[in-house]
Design a protein around this motif. Structure first.
Motif: not given
Length: 172
Positions: A132-157
């Motif tokens: 978008g244009m700097p003064e005419s409209e709000e710039p598009t929001r851009v997010y950086q998403i970093t996720a860390y996950a494991s194979d953990r299974d709460d059902d089986n401890n």
């Protein structure tokens, strides 16, 4: 013409060569069986590790997608944003954030963990992202998403054995 008779040796003259050959073949077959069992065991461990890595990666993907949905819900004020709040979203550009270092600081017991940063002000060359244009409209929001996950299974401890880190850019 005299009939020819074969002479048979008495049992005392036989040396038992067939017995030795049979025992050697039995030993060889046993060794082949042991090697086959070891190969099968190794393949089972490899396939188990492969599965654990894939489960961790899929859990990371799910965490990223859930966070994207939460960001959309926060932006649209449509209600349920899950556990994500506007205060959880970081807005600093020069804070020295490194996704690899962040992922290395996480533990399997805490997974899944997500870090969200709003980065449109950090990006150079805004035109390629149609921000978008700097003064005419709000710039598009851009997010950086970093996720860390494991194979953990709460059902089986299961505490998990493998982990995956995913770093994405999400344009709203």
């Amino acid at each position: 013409m005299t009939p020819s008779f074969r002479q048979f040796h008495a049992p005392g003259h036989q040396r038992g060569a067939v017995l030795y050959i049979a025992l050697m073949l039995l030993i060889l077959l046993s060794l082949l069986g042991i090697v086959g069992m070891q190969v099968a065991s190794m393949q089972e461990k490899m396939s188990s590790n492969y599965r654990a890595v894939n489960v961790a990666f899929q859990a990371g993907e799910q965490a990223v997608r859930d966070t994207e949905r939460s960001i959309e819900a926060l932006d649209n004020n449509t209600g349920d944003a899950g556990s994500l709040t506007a205060e959880d979203i970081q807005r600093l550009c020069d804070d020295g954030y490194d996704p690899t270092r962040w992922a290395n600081e996480q533990t399997l017991a805490n997974a899944p963990v997500v870090n969200v940063r709003r980065i449109e002000a950090c990006i150079q060359g805004e035109a390629s992202l149609e921000m978008g244009m700097p003064e005419s409209e709000e710039p598009t929001r851009v997010y950086q998403i970093t996720a860390y996950a494991s194979d953990r299974d709460d059902d089986n401890n299961n505490e998990g054995t493998s982990s995956a880190a995913i770093d994405t850019v999400f344009k709203l």
